[in-house]
Design a protein around this motif. Structure first.
Motif, PDB file in Angstrom:
ATOM      1  N   UNK A   1      -6.299  -8.676 -11.425  1.00  0.00           N
ATOM      2  CA  UNK A   1      -7.055  -7.802 -10.867  1.00  0.00           C
ATOM      3  C   UNK A   1      -6.235  -7.180  -9.675  1.00  0.00           C
ATOM      4  N   UNK A   2      -5.409  -7.730  -9.139  1.00  0.00           N
ATOM      5  CA  UNK A   2      -4.356  -7.203  -8.089  1.00  0.00           C
ATOM      6  C   UNK A   2      -3.615  -6.075  -8.863  1.00  0.00           C
ATOM      7  N   UNK A   3      -3.203  -6.063 -10.151  1.00  0.00           N
ATOM      8  CA  UNK A   3      -2.371  -5.273 -10.700  1.00  0.00           C
ATOM      9  C   UNK A   3      -3.389  -3.931 -11.048  1.00  0.00           C
ATOM     10  N   UNK A   4      -4.561  -4.190 -11.386  1.00  0.00           N
ATOM     11  CA  UNK A   4      -5.561  -2.994 -11.490  1.00  0.00           C
ATOM     12  C   UNK A   4      -5.770  -2.311 -10.192  1.00  0.00           C
TER      13      UNK A   4
ATOM     14  N   UNK B   1       5.032   2.783 -15.190  1.00  0.00           N
ATOM     15  CA  UNK B   1       6.202   1.945 -15.563  1.00  0.00           C
ATOM     16  C   UNK B   1       6.780   1.700 -14.107  1.00  0.00           C
ATOM     17  N   UNK B   2       6.634   2.886 -13.122  1.00  0.00           N
ATOM     18  CA  UNK B   2       7.472   2.522 -11.933  1.00  0.00           C
ATOM     19  C   UNK B   2       6.461   1.457 -11.009  1.00  0.00           C
ATOM     20  N   UNK B   3       5.366   1.154 -11.458  1.00  0.00           N
ATOM     21  CA  UNK B   3       4.608   0.107 -10.666  1.00  0.00           C
ATOM     22  C   UNK B   3       5.140  -1.301 -11.272  1.00  0.00           C
ATOM     23  N   UNK B   4       6.107  -1.649 -11.732  1.00  0.00           N
ATOM     24  CA  UNK B   4       6.596  -2.898 -12.179  1.00  0.00           C
ATOM     25  C   UNK B   4       6.764  -3.839 -11.003  1.00  0.00           C
ATOM     26  N   UNK B   5       7.516  -3.465 -10.120  1.00  0.00           N
ATOM     27  CA  UNK B   5       7.714  -4.251  -8.912  1.00  0.00           C
ATOM     28  C   UNK B   5       6.470  -4.726  -8.480  1.00  0.00           C
ATOM     29  N   UNK B   6       5.444  -3.993  -8.134  1.00  0.00           N
ATOM     30  CA  UNK B   6       4.285  -4.610  -7.770  1.00  0.00           C
ATOM     31  C   UNK B   6       3.681  -5.360  -8.695  1.00  0.00           C
ATOM     32  N   UNK B   7       3.612  -5.047  -9.883  1.00  0.00           N
ATOM     33  CA  UNK B   7       3.067  -6.072 -10.871  1.00  0.00           C
ATOM     34  C   UNK B   7       3.703  -7.385 -10.738  1.00  0.00           C
ATOM     35  N   UNK B   8       4.959  -7.554 -10.538  1.00  0.00           N
ATOM     36  CA  UNK B   8       5.939  -8.668 -10.648  1.00  0.00           C
ATOM     37  C   UNK B   8       5.618  -9.302  -9.459  1.00  0.00           C
ATOM     38  N   UNK B   9       4.888  -9.108  -8.451  1.00  0.00           N
ATOM     39  CA  UNK B   9       4.467  -9.658  -7.357  1.00  0.00           C
ATOM     40  C   UNK B   9       3.035 -10.252  -7.163  1.00  0.00           C
ATOM     41  N   UNK B  10       2.237  -9.644  -8.002  1.00  0.00           N
ATOM     42  CA  UNK B  10       0.917  -9.667  -8.202  1.00  0.00           C
ATOM     43  C   UNK B  10       0.397 -10.989  -8.624  1.00  0.00           C
ATOM     44  N   UNK B  11      -0.436 -11.503  -8.059  1.00  0.00           N
ATOM     45  CA  UNK B  11      -1.035 -12.807  -8.505  1.00  0.00           C
ATOM     46  C   UNK B  11      -1.913 -13.021  -9.545  1.00  0.00           C
ATOM     47  N   UNK B  12      -2.709 -11.872  -9.658  1.00  0.00           N
ATOM     48  CA  UNK B  12      -3.733 -11.863 -10.636  1.00  0.00           C
ATOM     49  C   UNK B  12      -3.726 -10.341 -11.351  1.00  0.00           C
TER      50      UNK B  12
END
Length: 502
Positions: free
Chosen positions: A474-477, A461-472
């Motif tokens: 695959x970037x989230x993975x 859940x702490x990865x939420x900020x990175x997920x919010x800025x990811x474009x795809x």
């Protein structure tokens, strides 16, 4: 699906053990150098007094000490470097001139009487060719199992006491010594009167008279039965270990190939359903498999995304207990049944009930956990069910939360279990994360989990900020792999991420 398993290698000593073994090797080499220096320093004395039996005895003991130190150095090196990586069929291929019979019944003798004493296992002999006089030391009588009353053996009698297969080599060695002046240095098996078989190392030289003819032959005989027995035990243990490692590598390779054949072959982001992508609600998908940092074999983890006939999308992750081919084949059966029932229109809750029945009636009992989700792109409705599995994590507007879990026990835990299901309304831009338990282990008693989430899920859940800025997706993975890829996980894991298009 990537399968980055570390290459198998023969395990050597640990760093601390290597330091100790290196020190012992250094000491052995220092002793070896000291003996060589002593042998060089007394070489002239030996030449001047070659007929002195005491001098020959000293020289023979030096040679035997060299043999011992060479054996010791080789054994310490092998202990430090570990089992050599040899394919089956070549393991233990070094010829053993003494064979199994060399380690047969060992009657009480020098190995028992002189255990721990080099001198107690070494005897000497002198055969005078001019007078036919034979002189044996007391230790040599003990090695051969004879008494002084029996008398020593002549050179003509000696081969009859040697194992039949070794007689030609002994005869040739003695002949070369007496005729051509070559030293004797070989290993032979002798058969004692009580039937015991001993393995001996014989070293000898001719003694020349004033005219250069052979006047006598002297020899030193060392009983190496216990040494050969130990070497054979080491060799057999090494061969067994090499065969086991070969079986493990074969099983791991088979499990990896089976897993790669079953799991989805796609890489990077995938779009479902397969439409033009202009309609709302389609999913941007990406997944990754992370191997265990410690387990030697592939586990039963899976992930899957499948477009169903009516346009819905099946999303699933799961984990079957065990490792190796058994777990991978069981996973393949479950995943095949799951796909078939989903295509037939079975909803997630009843579907898990059927999987539970399948595991419960299997010939080999196993437990499994699973998530089964059915996503309708038109309404963006997610209907899902779980069987003892970590719940999906939903990320929306830069904040993540676990979804409330419907009832469900582990697959195969009990007969006739029923599985509830829930429906979650997704919105454009939502991100759904499904994972197996090996990715983010549940919190320990020392962690303070957030309300409604386990300590392991907190890190996701702490990865939420990175997920919010990811474009795809695959970037989230990739962000998940960067966070968890270097962790010392005790189990392998899968992660599947789905982003809802606007």
């Amino acid at each position: 699906m990537p399968s980055p398993f570390p290459a198998d290698r023969a395990d050597g000593a640990s760093p601390s053990e290597r330091g100790t073994l290196d020190a012992l090797l250094t000491q052995a080499r220092r002793l070896r150098g000291g003996i060589d220096a002593m042998r060089r320093g007394t070489a002239e004395e030996d030449d001047a007094d070659a007929g002195d039996p005491h001098r020959r005895w000293q020289r023979a003991l030096c040679e035997l000490a060299v043999h011992h130190l060479d054996d010791l150095g080789g054994q310490l090196s092998q202990l430090r470097d570990g089992v050599p990586a040899e394919p089956p069929g070549r393991a233990g291929a070094a010829p053993d001139e003494h064979g199994p019979a060399a380690y047969g019944p060992a009657a009480p003798g020098p190995a028992a009487e002189g255990a721990g004493s080099l001198v107690g296992r070494v005897g000497s002999a002198d055969w005078n060719l001019l007078t036919d006089e034979v002189t044996w030391s007391g230790e040599l009588y003990a090695i051969f199992g004879r008494t002084a009353a029996d008398g020593p053996l002549s050179l003509d009698e000696l081969p009859s006491w040697v194992w039949e297969e070794d007689q030609p080599r002994l005869t040739a060695a003695v002949t070369d010594c007496l005729v051509d002046g070559r030293p004797v240095d070989g290993r032979f098996r002798i058969v004692r009167p009580d039937g015991g078989v001993r393995s001996v190392h014989m070293m000898g030289e001719p003694v020349l008279d004033a005219e250069g003819g052979t006047a006598s032959m002297w020899a030193v005989v060392r009983d190496v039965s216990e040494l050969r027995r130990s070497e054979r035990a080491v060799r057999e243990s090494r061969d067994t270990l090499q065969r086991q490692r070969y079986r493990d590598r074969t099983e791991r390779r088979l499990a990896v190939e089976m897993q790669e054949a079953v799991l989805p072959p796609w890489r990077g982001s995938r779009r479902l359903p397969h439409r033009s992508g202009t309609e709302a609600g389609w999913l941007d998908l990406a997944a990754h498999y992370l191997p265990s940092a410690t387990a030697a074999l592939v586990g039963g983890d899976w992930y899957d995304a499948l477009e169903l006939p009516g346009g819905a999308t099946l999303l699933t992750v799961g984990d079957l207990t065990g490792h190796g081919v058994a777990a991978t084949s069981g996973m393949a059966q479950l995943l095949g049944a799951l796909r078939g029932m989903s295509v037939a229109g079975v909803e997630p809750g009843p579907l898990l009930g059927h999987l539970n029945q399948l595991l419960d009636s299997a010939a080999q009992p196993a437990l499994g956990s699973a998530l089964c989700c059915c996503y309708e792109p038109g309404s963006r409705a997610l209907t899902w069910s779980q069987a003892g599995h970590p719940v999906p994590l939903l990320f929306r507007d830069g904040v993540g939360r676990p979804l409330p879990a419907p009832e469900g026990v582990l697959l195969g835990a009990t007969s006739g279990a029923s599985y509830g299901q829930r429906t979650e309304q997704l919105e454009p831009g939502d991100l759904l994360l499904l994972h197996t338990d090996g990715l983010a282990p549940r919190s320990t008693e020392f962690e303070l989990p957030r309300p409604g989430a386990t300590g392991g899920a907190d890190r996701l859940l702490a990865l939420a900020p990175r997920f919010a800025t990811a474009r795809t997706a695959q970037e989230c993975v990739r962000a998940v792999v960067e966070e968890f890829g270097d962790r010392d996980r005790e189990d392998d894991a899968c992660v599947l991420i789905a982003r809802v298009a606007g």
